[in-house]
Every structure is written in structure tokens, then in C-alpha cells.
Design an enzyme around this catalytic site. Structure first.
Site, short mmCIF file in Angstrom:
data_model
loop_
_atom_site.label_atom_id
_atom_site.label_comp_id
_atom_site.label_asym_id
_atom_site.label_seq_id
_atom_site.Cartn_x
_atom_site.Cartn_y
_atom_site.Cartn_z
N GLY A 15 0.41 -1.17 -0.17
CA GLY A 15 -0.56 -0.19 0.45
C GLY A 15 0.59 0.95 0.08
N ASN A 17 1.03 3.37 -2.50
CA ASN A 17 0.07 3.41 -3.49
C ASN A 17 -0.73 4.22 -2.22
OD1 ASN A 17 1.07 4.52 -5.98
ND2 ASN A 17 1.07 2.89 -6.07
N MET A 93 -4.50 -7.22 -6.38
CA MET A 93 -4.15 -8.17 -7.45
C MET A 93 -5.31 -9.23 -7.52
SD MET A 93 -0.85 -7.37 -7.96
CE MET A 93 -0.20 -8.87 -8.79
N ILE A 95 -7.97 -9.85 -10.95
CA ILE A 95 -9.03 -9.84 -11.61
C ILE A 95 -10.35 -9.67 -11.76
CG2 ILE A 95 -9.75 -10.51 -14.38
CD1 ILE A 95 -6.72 -12.10 -14.55
N LEU A 96 -11.08 -7.98 -12.49
CA LEU A 96 -11.96 -8.05 -12.21
C LEU A 96 -13.21 -8.39 -13.00
CD1 LEU A 96 -11.89 -4.49 -11.35
CD2 LEU A 96 -12.00 -6.18 -9.36
N HIS A 112 -0.84 1.02 -13.80
CA HIS A 112 -0.09 -0.48 -14.21
C HIS A 112 1.58 0.13 -14.28
CE1 HIS A 112 0.81 -4.48 -16.05
NE2 HIS A 112 1.37 -3.35 -17.24
N GLU A 146 -11.05 -5.09 -20.44
CA GLU A 146 -9.78 -5.69 -21.00
C GLU A 146 -8.94 -5.49 -20.20
OE1 GLU A 146 -6.76 -4.25 -24.97
OE2 GLU A 146 -8.89 -4.23 -24.49
N ASP A 148 -5.76 -4.24 -18.68
CA ASP A 148 -4.66 -3.20 -18.53
C ASP A 148 -4.04 -2.81 -19.96
OD1 ASP A 148 -3.88 -3.76 -16.45
OD2 ASP A 148 -1.89 -5.46 -17.26
C1 GRF Z 1 2.50 -1.00 -7.91
O1 GRF Z 1 3.78 -0.95 -8.16
C2 GRF Z 1 1.06 -0.72 -8.88
O2 GRF Z 1 2.06 -0.64 -10.65
C3 GRF Z 1 0.84 -2.10 -9.15
O3 GRF Z 1 0.69 -2.87 -7.55
C4 GRF Z 1 2.39 -1.91 -6.95
C5 GRF Z 1 1.30 -1.37 -5.71
O4 GRF Z 1 2.32 -1.20 -5.12
N1 GRF Z 1 -0.18 -2.22 -9.87
P1 GRF Z 1 1.58 -0.73 -3.15
O5 GRF Z 1 0.91 -1.49 -2.86
O6 GRF Z 1 1.12 0.69 -3.40
O7 GRF Z 1 3.37 0.00 -3.22
#
Ligand code: GRF
Length: 222
Positions: A15, A17, A93, A95-96, A112, A146, A148
Site C-alpha cells: 500500500g 500508493n 491483485m 482480475i475483476l 500499471h 480488457e 490493462d
Molecule cells: C504498484 O507498483 C502498481 O503499479 C501495481 O501494484 C503496485 C502496488 O504497490 N499495480 P503498493 O502496494 O502501492 O506499494
């Protein structure tokens, strides 16, 4: 003050991000309200970050469900408790299913770690090094059925350093992600960017290409 866009952030892991969103909202730079953080993994460190920030959390493990559709239905009915206007996938992680994407049509964002349409799928950093590309980066895009493949909004690109490892490159890309993801989500929250007729509309016009920001070796915007 203008109304903030109710946002759900979906995670499966560390997390970082999510933390970038928390920090930007806290400093008043982002017109989003982080309504809930959802994880499909109870031990995802991102849940700790959410709790520390005082954001409601929810967790449903996908292993308890017979198929993708039933898990996704459970997730949607849980999330709908908060009536989210925007869903931010941040290292989620899963797929929806088509039904889940349709339920939140035009309201789901993903990041992505590649300059889409280059390198959809997994293991992007090693693949970009193997390909000998000059540039790498990350893409914020709307989610469609689709994988990504949804309309792109914002890319952050940075030059590849000769001899670096996939891990070093991944760390540099993440620094860029922490800047572009809250920024792009903020644009959607304020209506500057919308999903319409299968396209991303930016500033009132359909965009075939995303906005591209160039960063230096250290992940600083140039
Ligand atoms: C990110 O690098 C993003 O590109 C991918 O998953 C990663 C998540 O990282 N979709 P974090 O959990 O936010 O550290």
C-alpha cells in the site's frame, strides 16, 4: 469548500500508493474523501496504514468463494455501504469480473507499472530491461473489461539507467507512481477527466493519448 469525491481504495499488499493518497489528502492537496480501504488479504500492510490514518477498512478473502463472480458480488455489496463515486485499484491483485466492472462503469482507476500499451501483464520491469527500452514508467488508466487495456489518462516516464536491476527500476517507478496516481485520481474526482463512450475525456475532449509527464533518474518531475 467543494464536495469531495467519495473514494474507495482497493489493495492486496504493502500500500505505498495508498500512503501517497493518504499523505496528499492530509496535506489538503487532493479533493478526494478516502471513504474506505478494502483488501482481499487480511495481512495486507496497507490495512495498517488505513487504520493509522483513521480510514474505515473492510476485508473479504477471495478463497471463501466458489468463483470470481460471487466474490466480486460480495465485494461490491460491501463497498456500496460507502456509496463510492470512485474506485482506486492500488496493487489489488485480482482480475475483476465483467459484472463488477459494469457495476462501477467508468468509475474504476488502475495504475500499471509500464508505459501502456507496452508491457501489459506481470513482471514489467524485467521485461522492459530485457527489451532494451530507453524509457519505462507507469500508467494511470480507466478500468474496462480488457486487462490493462482501458483508456489511459496519465503516464509518468523516466529514463532507464544502464546496468540497473529490475528491483532498482521498480523502486524508481514507484516514486513516480506516488506522484501521478493521486494527481490523476484528483482530476477524475474534480471532473476534469471523465470516462465517456469508452474513451477518456480530458478537459472536455476525447483523448487518444494520455498526458505524459517526464521524470529524471531520481523520480523528480522535469
Ligand atoms: C504498484 O507498483 C502498481 O503499479 C501495481 O501494484 C503496485 C502496488 O504497490 N499495480 P503498493 O502496494 O502501492 O506499494
Amino acid at each position: 469548500m467543494t464536495r469531495r469525491c467519495k473514494t474507495a481504495i482497493l489493495i492486496s499488499g504493502s500500500g505505498t500508493n495508498l500512503q501517497a493518497f493518504i499523505d496528499r489528502v492530509r496535506s489538503g492537496e487532493l479533493g478526494l474523501e478516502l471513504s474506505v480501504v478494502f483488501s482481499n488479504k487480511p495481512d495486507a500492510y496497507g490495512l495498517v496504514r488505513a487504520i493509522d490514518a483513521g480510514i474505515p477498512t473492510a476485508c473479504i478473502e477471495h478463497g471463501q468463494f466458489p468463483d470470481r463472480e460471487s466474490f466480486d458480488r460480495a465485494v461490491a455489496s460491501k463497498l456500496d455501504t460507502w456509496q463510492p463515486e470512485l474506485l482506486v485499484l492500488a496493487g489489488f491483485m485480482r482480475i475483476l469480473s465483467a459484472a463488477f466492472v459494469a457495476h462501477y462503469a467508468g468509475k474504476i482507476l488502475n495504475i500499471h507499472p509500464a508505459l501502456l500499451p507496452r508491457f501489459p501483464g506481470l513482471d514489467t520491469h524485467q521485461r522492459v530491461l530485457d527489451a532494451g527500452d530507453e524509457w519505462h514508467g507507469s500508467t494511470v488508466h480507466f478500468v474496462t473489461e480488457e486487462l490493462d487495456g482501458g483508456p489511459r489518462i496519465l503516464q509518468g516516464r523516466l529514463p532507464i539507467i544502464g546496468g540497473e536491476t529490475a528491483e532498482q527500476l521498480a523502486a524508481r517507478v514507484q516514486r513516480v507512481e506516488h506522484q501521478i496516481y493521486p494527481e490523476a485520481a484528483g482530476w477524475v474526482g474534480e471532473g476534469r477527466v471523465e470516462f465517456r463512450d469508452g474513451l477518456a475525456w480530458i478537459d472536455g475532449a476525447p483523448a487518444d493519448e494520455p498526458i505524459v509527464q517526464t521524470y529524471d533518474h531520481d523520480g523528480v518531475l522535469t
